[in-house]
Design a protein around this motif. Structure first.
Motif, short mmCIF file in Angstrom:
data_model
loop_
_atom_site.label_atom_id
_atom_site.label_comp_id
_atom_site.label_asym_id
_atom_site.label_seq_id
_atom_site.Cartn_x
_atom_site.Cartn_y
_atom_site.Cartn_z
N GLN A 65 0.80 -1.22 0.00
CA GLN A 65 0.00 0.00 0.00
C GLN A 65 0.84 1.27 0.00
O GLN A 65 0.53 2.24 -0.69
N ASN A 95 -1.78 -3.15 -6.91
CA ASN A 95 -2.07 -1.96 -6.11
C ASN A 95 -1.48 -0.70 -6.72
O ASN A 95 -1.13 0.25 -6.01
N LYS A 103 -8.35 4.66 -13.58
CA LYS A 103 -9.03 5.11 -12.37
C LYS A 103 -10.23 5.96 -12.75
O LYS A 103 -10.20 6.70 -13.73
N TRP A 137 -11.29 -3.13 -9.11
CA TRP A 137 -11.46 -2.93 -7.67
C TRP A 137 -12.39 -1.76 -7.43
O TRP A 137 -12.43 -0.79 -8.19
N SER A 138 -13.16 -1.85 -6.35
CA SER A 138 -14.07 -0.78 -5.95
C SER A 138 -13.98 -0.61 -4.44
O SER A 138 -13.82 -1.59 -3.69
N ASN A 139 -14.11 0.64 -3.99
CA ASN A 139 -14.13 0.87 -2.54
C ASN A 139 -15.52 0.67 -1.94
O ASN A 139 -15.73 0.90 -0.74
N GLU A 140 -16.47 0.24 -2.78
CA GLU A 140 -17.82 -0.16 -2.34
C GLU A 140 -18.58 0.95 -1.62
O GLU A 140 -19.38 0.67 -0.73
N ARG A 141 -18.35 2.20 -2.01
CA ARG A 141 -19.11 3.30 -1.42
C ARG A 141 -20.25 3.71 -2.33
O ARG A 141 -20.39 3.22 -3.44
N PRO A 144 -18.64 5.22 -5.74
CA PRO A 144 -17.41 4.43 -5.59
C PRO A 144 -16.25 4.95 -6.41
O PRO A 144 -16.42 5.57 -7.46
N THR A 145 -15.06 4.71 -5.88
CA THR A 145 -13.83 4.91 -6.64
C THR A 145 -13.46 3.56 -7.25
O THR A 145 -13.32 2.57 -6.54
N ASP A 176 -14.31 -7.03 -2.78
CA ASP A 176 -14.24 -5.75 -3.48
C ASP A 176 -13.29 -5.83 -4.67
O ASP A 176 -13.11 -4.86 -5.40
#
Length: 397
Positions: A65, A95, A103, A137-141, A144-145, A176
């Motif tokens: 990260q 990552n 993005k 990948w998604s931040n699941e908000r 989402p991002t 995610d």
């Protein structure tokens, strides 16, 4: 056993740190074996030996990260590559993104993107096209991002060994992350279509062949049907004519090389006769001509226009053409709740959809009276007349 069941009888792993960083590589020994597997900080590397096929290196990654750890991760991957020469596949969660389109927003770390691209270019890797998803990948908000941090990178020789590989995305399910499924032997062989080869125009008899093929039944008067039939007839005729003129270039080169090899071996035991020397010399010249022809065909199919002559070998052209074929391949079509994967079924869906879209001709219930409107109709019969050479030359600037 708990994760994969009894089919996978070999495995290597990298322990997770809390909920991240864990890697599990498993294999079925009846299909392939992985030896020399070495765990590094953020990836596992092993030597894959299939039952059928050439061996290659596999590196499965789970990128860190923090920025400093990412830099060390790329340096470690580069060092591992130097210890593992040959075909190489690097797959997993890096990552990191490689370009802005990876993005869904503009919050980008361009410095790290540049480092990632430098690593890919410096190690001579190429990204496999991902079918089915743009992001992995998604931040699941609620807003989402989305990012593309999962990918598969391969070396040139690996791609040459697996030209029919297909990478596509699976459902995220409860995660995610989007799982990646890489099939090494997916059959990407759609129906062959007509290809006009540029070198045909330089062969003797080309104009006579086109003149002979450009014929149509005189009873067909519809201009659209006539041009369609003329083009179809010419395509079929030129395909057969081209095969008779040149044949299978790869096969001809292979045969010529085999005969030359036999003469080379014979020359070590005795002096070649005059006829054998003439045959050997002629075949060497023939292979040069066929190799040049093969490169011309490969370059045309790759559609590369930005290279000058001599700037690249045929391998580059084949890779570009193969990459475009994989990218354009449609693995499945969703139709009325059903997933269609077979080639015939996909063709039928496309045909029916376009047929319905274009519709059919029907008789008009109403028409316009141009004379009543004061419009003089134009005679358009000359629009179907064939252009003559003098007419074309006379209108050129």
């Amino acid at each position: 056993m708990q994760c994969l069941g009894p089919a996978y009888d070999g495995f290597a792993y990298l322990p997770a740190i809390e909920t991240r960083g864990g890697i599990l590589v498993a294999w079925n020994s009846s299909l392939a074996r992985i030896s020399n597997h070495v765990p590094d900080t953020n990836f596992i590397t092993g030597y894959v030996t299939p039952i059928d096929g050439a061996p290659w290196w596999l590196t499965t990654v789970y990128g860190p990260q923090e920025d400093e750890e990412k830099i060390a991760f790329l340096e470690e991957l580069t060092a591992r590559r130097q210890l593992c020469p040959g075909p190489w596949l690097v797959i997993g969660d890096f990552n990191m993104i490689m370009q802005a389109s990876d993005k869904s927003n503009t919050n980008l770390d361009r410095r790290m993107m540049h480092r990632f691209r430098q690593f890919v270019d410096g190690t001579g890797l190429k990204e496999l096209f991902l079918h089915g998803r743009k992001f992995t990948w998604s931040n699941e908000r609620e807003a989402p991002t989305l990012t593309k941090i999962g990918r598969a990178l391969v070396s040139v020789d690996w791609e040459m060994e697996h030209p029919d590989c297909l990478l596509h995305a699976l459902s995220t399910a409860s995660s995610d992350h989007c799982p990646l499924h890489l099939a090494l032997h997916e059959h990407l062989h759609p129906h062959r279509r007509f290809r006009f080869e540029l070198f045909w125009t330089k062969l003797e008899g080309f104009e006579d062949a086109v003149r002979e093929a450009w014929q149509c039944d005189p009873e067909i008067t519809d201009p659209f049907k006539r041009i369609d039939l003329l083009l179809r007839n010419t395509a079929r005729f030129l395909t057969a004519w081209g095969q008779k003129k040149t044949g299978n270039v790869k096969l001809l080169i292979a045969i010529a090389n085999w005969v030359i090899f036999q003469l080379d071996v014979t020359q070590e035991r005795r002096r070649l006769s005059e006829g054998e020397r003439w045959l050997r010399r002629t075949l060497k010249l023939t292979t040069l001509g066929l190799a040049s022809l093969q490169r011309t065909i490969a370059r045309q199919r790759s559609r590369i226009r930005w290279l000058q002559d001599g700037d690249a070998s045929s391998k580059l052209f084949y890779l570009v053409a193969n990459g475009r074929k994989v990218k354009n391949f449609i693995p499945a079509i969703s139709h009325e709740g059903n997933l269609i994967t077979d080639q015939i079924g996909k063709e039928r869906i496309f045909y029916d959809s376009y047929k319905e879209l274009l519709g059919t001709t029907t008789a008009r219930e109403h028409t316009l009276d141009l004379e009543f409107l004061g419009i003089t109709p134009s005679n358009l019969e000359d629009q179907t007349v064939i252009f003559i050479e003098e007419e074309v030359v006379g209108n050129m600037p």
